[in-house]
Design a protein around this motif. Structure first.
Motif, mmCIF file in Angstrom:
data_model
loop_
_atom_site.group_PDB
_atom_site.id
_atom_site.type_symbol
_atom_site.label_atom_id
_atom_site.label_comp_id
_atom_site.label_asym_id
_atom_site.label_seq_id
_atom_site.Cartn_x
_atom_site.Cartn_y
_atom_site.Cartn_z
ATOM 1 N N UNK A 121 0.986 -1.261 0.100
ATOM 2 C CA UNK A 121 -0.077 -0.093 -0.035
ATOM 3 C C UNK A 121 0.762 1.363 0.066
ATOM 4 N N UNK A 122 0.301 2.362 -0.364
ATOM 5 C CA UNK A 122 1.049 3.632 -0.544
ATOM 6 C C UNK A 122 1.296 3.993 0.796
ATOM 7 N N UNK A 123 0.600 3.568 1.950
ATOM 8 C CA UNK A 123 0.459 4.092 3.213
ATOM 9 C C UNK A 123 1.685 3.153 4.001
ATOM 10 N N UNK A 124 2.346 2.148 3.293
ATOM 11 C CA UNK A 124 3.439 1.751 4.254
ATOM 12 C C UNK A 124 4.730 2.436 3.738
ATOM 13 N N UNK A 125 5.666 1.994 4.779
ATOM 14 C CA UNK A 125 7.034 2.582 4.335
ATOM 15 C C UNK A 125 7.751 2.037 3.239
ATOM 16 N N UNK A 126 7.184 0.721 2.929
ATOM 17 C CA UNK A 126 8.000 -0.024 1.846
ATOM 18 C C UNK A 126 7.653 0.649 0.520
#
Length: 301
Positions: free
Chosen positions: A170-175
């Motif tokens: 997801x865009x919300x993860x740091x990855x």
């Protein structure tokens, strides 16, 4: 004594139920029971203990059934030898395939295979690895398309291909802002997993060094049998899931923007055809292998 009677006692042994065995053999239950009683009378023994539920073989019955399986296998080999001599590729091929391969391989493979081998009748069932192994051992399947199960000595593995694992983030993860990731970068409480029983789940747990008791979030836990559902959960709720390579090949260009590769050495799984070591449909299985390899990723891809 005839081949049909041997098929009946093997069916009863597999199903442990006369009605279910009769349905499997496409005969009525009274006909199947009568034929088995005639065999018992001819041999002068009781093959099954009918006082127990489910029905079980007697001690001597177990030996008779095991020998019947050998006779049926060897009888089948006669047909296989004749087909091989005549260059004949025909007959029934019963295949089990695991859910993390089926939706990405079958749509590409089935129609070309039917076109190239019109006399082979394919019967394909989607099931988890554990059941495929069981059905192969019972003789209810001719081949299974699975991730490697090489620890089972009753089966032979025919390698097909290796596929890489990828992260869908997801865009919300740091990855999301990383080009390459490591398994240790993945937070357990952000990871969406398949439900218990799927070998792909076990592989991901090992990859990310997750224990069976790892906590995956505090207020909501969800385990799916579908990779597509897991991706939708990431799309709508954030987090991460892991995809096999064939699934990534099916994604739209927009969805591929959420794919992140693992840093070298990339985790992979080996896909193979699992067959009973005593199977007799070698030519048909060779044709199946050829058909699959026309679509799947090449080793140097």
């Amino acid at each position: 004594m005839n081949i049909q009677q041997l098929e009946y006692i093997v069916a009863v042994d597999n199903h442990r139920h006369f009605v279910q065995a009769a349905e499997h053999c496409n005969v009525t239950q009274p006909t199947l029971s009568m034929m088995i009683r005639k065999l018992e009378e001819e041999l002068g023994i009781k093959i099954f203990d009918r006082t127990k539920q489910p029905i079980v073989p007697t001690g001597i019955g177990r030996q008779i059934i095991d020998q019947a399986k050998t006779i049926l296998r060897e009888s089948g080999r006669l047909n296989e030898i004749a087909r091989h001599f005549n260059g004949d590729l025909s007959g029934e091929l019963r295949i089990g395939i695991i859910p993390t391969i089926a939706p990405y391989l079958l749509p590409h493979f089935v129609q070309p295979f039917i076109r190239n081998y019109p006399d082979i009748r394919l019967h394909v069932s989607e099931m988890i690895t554990e059941r495929i192994i069981s059905e192969l051992k019972l003789g209810n399947l001719d081949a299974g398309i699975v991730a490697s199960v090489s620890e089972d000595n009753a089966l032979q593995e025919i390698p097909l291909y290796k596929e890489r694992f990828y992260a869908y983030v997801s865009k919300d993860t740091g990855l999301f802002n990383k080009q390459y990731i490591l398994p240790t970068d993945i937070e357990p409480n952000e990871l969406w997993l398949l439900e218990e029983g799927h070998c792909f789940r076990t592989q991901i747990q090992k990859l990310c060094e997750l224990s069976r008791n790892s906590e995956f979030g505090s207020s909501f836990q969800y385990r799916s049998g579908s990779i597509e559902t897991l991706m939708r959960m990431v799309d709508k709720n954030g987090g991460i899931t892991i995809l096999p390579e064939l699934a990534v090949m099916e994604l739209s260009e927009d969805r591929k923007t959420f794919i992140r590769s693992f840093r070298f050495p990339e985790p992979t799984r080996e896909i193979c055809l699992a067959v009973n070591r005593e199977q007799i449909k070698t030519r048909l299985i060779d044709a199946l292998k050829t058909g699959i390899l026309e679509f799947v990723p090449k080793a140097d891809s």
